[in-house]
Motif scaffolding. Structure first.
Motif, PDB file in Angstrom:
ATOM      1  N   TRP A  15       0.807  -1.218   0.000  1.00 29.16           N
ATOM      2  CA  TRP A  15       0.000   0.000   0.000  1.00 29.16           C
ATOM      3  C   TRP A  15       0.841   1.269   0.000  1.00 29.16           C
ATOM      4  CZ3 TRP A  15      -5.310  -0.297  -0.467  1.00 29.16           C
ATOM      5  CH2 TRP A  15      -5.867  -1.553  -0.262  1.00 29.16           C
ATOM      6  N   LEU A  16       2.175   1.124  -0.051  1.00 29.53           N
ATOM      7  CA  LEU A  16       3.035   2.296  -0.112  1.00 29.53           C
ATOM      8  C   LEU A  16       3.737   2.341  -1.464  1.00 29.53           C
ATOM      9  CD1 LEU A  16       4.696   2.389   3.436  1.00 29.53           C
ATOM     10  CD2 LEU A  16       2.650   3.588   2.641  1.00 29.53           C
ATOM     11  N   SER A  17       4.331   3.484  -1.724  1.00 25.64           N
ATOM     12  CA  SER A  17       5.065   3.649  -2.978  1.00 25.64           C
ATOM     13  C   SER A  17       6.333   2.792  -2.958  1.00 25.64           C
ATOM     14  CB  SER A  17       5.435   5.122  -3.169  1.00 25.64           C
ATOM     15  OG  SER A  17       6.192   5.307  -4.333  1.00 25.64           O
ATOM     16  N   GLU A  18       6.891   2.567  -4.134  1.00 24.41           N
ATOM     17  CA  GLU A  18       8.106   1.756  -4.223  1.00 24.41           C
ATOM     18  C   GLU A  18       9.326   2.501  -3.681  1.00 24.41           C
ATOM     19  OE1 GLU A  18       8.433   0.725  -8.317  1.00 24.41           O
ATOM     20  OE2 GLU A  18       6.884  -0.826  -8.218  1.00 24.41           O
ATOM     21  N   TYR A  19       9.231   3.819  -3.610  1.00 25.07           N
ATOM     22  CA  TYR A  19      10.358   4.633  -3.114  1.00 25.07           C
ATOM     23  C   TYR A  19       9.808   5.952  -2.582  1.00 25.07           C
ATOM     24  CZ  TYR A  19       9.726   7.075  -7.555  1.00 25.07           C
ATOM     25  OH  TYR A  19       9.178   7.774  -8.614  1.00 25.07           O
ATOM     26  N   PRO A  20      10.527   6.607  -1.649  1.00 24.49           N
ATOM     27  CA  PRO A  20      10.066   7.902  -1.137  1.00 24.49           C
ATOM     28  C   PRO A  20      10.315   9.005  -2.172  1.00 24.49           C
ATOM     29  CG  PRO A  20      12.158   7.307  -0.139  1.00 24.49           C
ATOM     30  CD  PRO A  20      11.743   6.126  -0.962  1.00 24.49           C
ATOM     31  N   ASP A  21       9.254   9.716  -2.515  1.00 24.26           N
ATOM     32  CA  ASP A  21       9.349  10.760  -3.540  1.00 24.26           C
ATOM     33  C   ASP A  21       9.612  12.106  -2.863  1.00 24.26           C
ATOM     34  OD1 ASP A  21       9.138  12.413  -5.707  1.00 24.26           O
ATOM     35  OD2 ASP A  21       7.371  11.421  -6.536  1.00 24.26           O
ATOM     36  N   PHE A  22      10.899  12.382  -2.604  1.00 23.89           N
ATOM     37  CA  PHE A  22      11.259  13.628  -1.932  1.00 23.89           C
ATOM     38  C   PHE A  22      11.032  14.851  -2.820  1.00 23.89           C
ATOM     39  CE2 PHE A  22      13.890  10.524   0.445  1.00 23.89           C
ATOM     40  CZ  PHE A  22      13.403  10.788   1.716  1.00 23.89           C
ATOM     41  N   PHE A  23      11.063  14.649  -4.119  1.00 24.82           N
ATOM     42  CA  PHE A  23      10.786  15.767  -5.018  1.00 24.82           C
ATOM     43  C   PHE A  23       9.333  16.231  -4.844  1.00 24.82           C
ATOM     44  CE2 PHE A  23       9.171  17.417  -9.055  1.00 24.82           C
ATOM     45  CZ  PHE A  23      10.093  18.429  -9.306  1.00 24.82           C
ATOM     46  N   ALA A  24       8.394  15.291  -4.766  1.00 26.87           N
ATOM     47  CA  ALA A  24       6.985  15.646  -4.562  1.00 26.87           C
ATOM     48  C   ALA A  24       6.796  16.360  -3.225  1.00 26.87           C
ATOM     49  CB  ALA A  24       6.119  14.395  -4.618  1.00 26.87           C
ATOM     50  N   LEU A  25       7.488  15.885  -2.181  1.00 27.87           N
ATOM     51  CA  LEU A  25       7.402  16.536  -0.875  1.00 27.87           C
ATOM     52  C   LEU A  25       7.926  17.964  -0.950  1.00 27.87           C
ATOM     53  CD1 LEU A  25       6.937  16.481   2.198  1.00 27.87           C
ATOM     54  CD2 LEU A  25       9.212  15.474   2.444  1.00 27.87           C
ATOM     55  N   GLY A  26       9.062  18.159  -1.610  1.00 25.33           N
ATOM     56  CA  GLY A  26       9.649  19.488  -1.725  1.00 25.33           C
ATOM     57  C   GLY A  26       8.767  20.452  -2.503  1.00 25.33           C
ATOM     58  N   VAL A  27       8.191  19.988  -3.612  1.00 21.62           N
ATOM     59  CA  VAL A  27       7.320  20.854  -4.413  1.00 21.62           C
ATOM     60  C   VAL A  27       6.082  21.248  -3.617  1.00 21.62           C
ATOM     61  CG1 VAL A  27       5.822  20.912  -6.439  1.00 21.62           C
ATOM     62  CG2 VAL A  27       8.122  19.990  -6.634  1.00 21.62           C
ATOM     63  N   THR A  28       5.526  20.303  -2.860  1.00 16.69           N
ATOM     64  CA  THR A  28       4.335  20.605  -2.060  1.00 16.69           C
ATOM     65  C   THR A  28       4.636  21.651  -1.003  1.00 16.69           C
ATOM     66  OG1 THR A  28       3.627  18.310  -2.380  1.00 16.69           O
ATOM     67  CG2 THR A  28       2.491  19.591  -0.699  1.00 16.69           C
ATOM     68  N   ILE A  29       5.745  21.524  -0.325  1.00 19.65           N
ATOM     69  CA  ILE A  29       6.120  22.510   0.694  1.00 19.65           C
ATOM     70  C   ILE A  29       6.366  23.868   0.053  1.00 19.65           C
ATOM     71  CG2 ILE A  29       7.900  23.127   2.370  1.00 19.65           C
ATOM     72  CD1 ILE A  29       8.189  20.170   3.032  1.00 19.65           C
ATOM     73  N   LEU A  30       6.987  23.878  -1.134  1.00 22.25           N
ATOM     74  CA  LEU A  30       7.236  25.135  -1.845  1.00 22.25           C
ATOM     75  C   LEU A  30       5.923  25.834  -2.187  1.00 22.25           C
ATOM     76  CD1 LEU A  30       9.297  27.031  -3.220  1.00 22.25           C
ATOM     77  CD2 LEU A  30       9.067  25.619  -5.280  1.00 22.25           C
ATOM     78  N   PHE A  31       4.958  25.085  -2.695  1.00 19.93           N
ATOM     79  CA  PHE A  31       3.658  25.672  -3.024  1.00 19.93           C
ATOM     80  C   PHE A  31       2.922  26.106  -1.764  1.00 19.93           C
ATOM     81  CE2 PHE A  31       4.435  24.310  -7.225  1.00 19.93           C
ATOM     82  CZ  PHE A  31       3.472  24.843  -8.066  1.00 19.93           C
TER      83      PHE A  31
END
Length: 639
Positions: free
Chosen positions: A176-192
């Motif tokens: 039920w989790l992703s195959e890897y942690p997507d730190f890019f998605a986390l960074g973009v979300t925090i930026l927005f």
């Protein structure tokens, strides 16, 4: 502890004790049904800086995301063929029905919170909390899925560099989790999130740029595609169609395919409700919200209609690429530049969609926190930026975490439940408030005695009066408590009839070749209570309240909106409903452990009750000793 003087006479003491006991026993029901006043005199702490153009761009940006680059090819190939334009038309009409309901409420109650605040002023606190809790789910998952799509799209442009790196160095082998942690998605979300937290005007300015560029790319695709259209692609003979792709022609999958396609296309219009969420920050919400809702939906439909028309005329529907139809069709014609322009447009669309999905989330949290239903620190307004700063950053971090660690493919349907439920609730609230009582104080009476139910003659008289009020409209009558009660009960029962109708229609869709005359009879029978209920509502006198914007064709238009939303909710799979139930359970724990006791409306009700007790004491002429009464134990609003 408050000292108040109460009459020493035993009859008065008994009367007071009975009143306290009675109020305490009924306090729970009153607590979950207490309503927020429509005209709330509380001064807004949010900056009123948004124009009609800002709201329109926000609605377009949040709705016209990557779907405009995907849906037309996907629906035409799998469901509708060239008739995908009809699917978009049906979906647009259904969305406009919901949009008009939002427009009326946005003009009536221009407060942050959208469907949450609408439910609060119409139905009550408990239902409002559930709607608000669902909106948080909708916007959080919606934002996470968009930023996940943005990350995946960029990664594909660079040959999956991020995916390969994180899979090798930081794999997550957890179901039920992703195959890897997507730190890019986390960074973009925090930026927005930071961009949104630093000011509504600043964040909407960025959104306006993304939206204008996105619309420019859509217009470029339509104009460029017109040079390669071929009308014969809308009338391909059956013998030229590969197996598994229908019967050819304009409607290769039949009417059922068009309807299925419309159900898919409907989700391409989800997102415009963020306009209503920003109502408290609009300069002139009573005019700009209805304008922005209607214009944004119209432009979104024109974009979908234009793209699907050009796309299905450029190449046959069965040759479409389901995942990236526009780059695919331009690649076929060798237009490399156009292919890159479309890719850039998809990036702008994703960014605008992300901004539109993230913008309303902290507003809903702020509204619920300001009402005492969520933790207070989440709704604090920044003195400098005039935004719910803490709530924006907290929800942004949580959204980014969802995008970083979860596989969202199975969670997207949960967003649909929250949206469709909110749409249904707003339409129901429009009906209830449109027929609310103009007489706020006196209860309606019949022959000066009320409706008597104690004898056979009383039952007959009451039934006769009720039937007359339900089916025969008095053109000179004004709305009263009885007509409002009839409407409220009718609206509640209407949801049940829509549910039964949806279950009957589902059989037609699943086993159309095995439909018998009994099924048609049940279908017609299920329509009878739907039309009867709407007819009863239409016979009731309308409230005389003056509104800046009104939904036309009430109650029929909101009724159709509710019917469509209930039907679409029934199409979601069982696992989605299980996850939805878990989310609701979490919300119930928060409400009953925090929100129920910290509600602002509870405090107001408590003060009103204490004032009533003191007033009763002051009207008594008895000379009594002073005793102490604990307000927490005697007030009816202890919940």
């Amino acid at each position: 502890m408050e000292s108040i003087s109460i009459g020493a006479a035993s009859e008065y003491d008994t009367l007071l004790n009975k009143k306290v006991i009675h109020q305490s026993c009924s306090s729970f029901l009153k607590a979950i049904s207490r309503k927020k006043p429509i005209s709330d005199s509380t001064e807004s702490r949010l900056a009123k800086v948004l124009t009609a153009f800002d709201l329109t761009a926000l609605g377009i940006g949040s709705t016209l995301g990557v779907g405009v680059y995907v849906l037309a090819g996907q629906v035409s190939k799998q469901h509708a063929g060239p008739a995908v334009i009809l699917s978009f038309l049906i979906a647009a009409i259904a969305s406009i029905f919901a949009g008009l309901c939002y427009a009326e409420f946005g003009a009536r109650v221009p407060k942050a919170g959208s469907a949450y605040i609408y439910s609060y002023v119409t139905i009550g606190e408990f239902i409002a909390f559930l709607i608000g809790w669902n909106l948080i789910l909708e916007y959080a998952i919606g934002s996470a899925s968009v930023v996940k799509g943005l990350s995946t799209y960029l990664d594909k442009l660079f040959d999956n560099v991020m995916q390969n790196f994180f899979k090798e160095h930081m794999p997550m082998d957890v179901p039920w989790l992703s195959e890897y942690p997507d730190f890019f998605a986390l960074g973009v979300t925090i930026l927005f999130s930071c961009a949104i937290a630093f000011g509504a005007k600043e964040s909407t300015f960025v959104n306006n740029i993304f939206t204008v560029l996105n619309l420019g790319v859509v217009l470029f695709v339509i104009i460029a595609g017109l040079f390669k259209v071929d009308a014969s692609n809308w009338s391909i003979p059956k013998e030229q169609v590969p197996d598994g792709y229908g019967e050819g022609g304009f409607m290769p999958y039949g009417i059922s395919g068009v309807i299925k396609g419309a159900a898919v296309c409907f989700y391409g219009f989800i997102g415009f409700d963020c306009i209503a969420t920003a109502g408290e920050e609009a300069k002139n919400p009573r005019k700009s919200i209805p304008f922005a809702v209607i214009v944004s939906l119209a432009m979104i439909f024109l974009a979908y209609f234009g793209i699907s028309t050009v796309l299905t005329m450029m190449i046959p529907y069965f040759e479409q690429d389901e995942n990236a139809p526009l780059p695919h069709v331009f690649r076929i014609y060798g237009w490399t530049v156009a292919e890159y322009i479309v890719s850039i447009g998809a990036m702008f669309g994703l960014c605008a969609s992300l901004m539109g999905a993230m913008f309303p989330l902290p507003r809903v949290v702020f509204a619920m926190s300001a009402d005492g239903l969520l933790y207070q620190f989440m709704g604090r307004i920044s003195d400098r930026f005039k935004t719910p700063f803490n709530g924006t950053l907290i929800t942004g971090f949580l959204t980014g975490t969802l995008a970083a660690i979860f596989n969202l493919s199975q969670l997207v349907n949960m967003m649909s439940i929250g949206t469709l439920l909110a749409y249904s609730m707003v339409a129901s609230c429009v009906l209830i408030l449109r027929y609310e009582s103009d007489d706020k104080n006196n209860k309606v009476t019949i022959n000066g005695k009320g409706i008597q139910l104690n004898s056979s003659s009383g039952n007959y008289a009451a039934a006769k009066v009720l039937l007359r009020k339900m089916f025969i409209k008095n053109q000179t009558a004004t709305s009263n408590h009885l007509s409002a009660k009839i409407t409220t009960i009718a609206v509640a029962s209407y949801g049940v009839w829509c549910l039964l109708f949806g279950l009957v229609v589902s059989k037609f869709e699943e086993n159309f070749d095995q439909i018998y005359w009994l099924d048609y009879f049940l279908l017609c029978l299920s329509l009878v209570p739907i039309f009867t209920t709407l007819y009863i509502i239409s016979r009731q006198p309308v409230s005389s309240a003056q509104l800046a914007f009104k939904v036309p064709l009430v109650p029929w238009l909101p009724g159709i909106s509710i019917l469509i939303n209930v039907y679409l909710m029934l199409k979601l799979d069982s696992q989605t409903w299980v996850r939805f139930a878990v989310w609701i359970l979490i919300g119930l724990v928060i409400y009953f452990t925090y929100g129920l006791r910290n509600s602002v409306q509870r405090r107001r009700s408590q003060q009103k009750f204490e004032t009533t007790i003191i007033t009763e004491k002051n009207t008594r002429s008895l000379s009594v000793p002073s005793i102490y009464v604990n307000s927490n134990s005697t007030t009816a609003t202890n919940f």
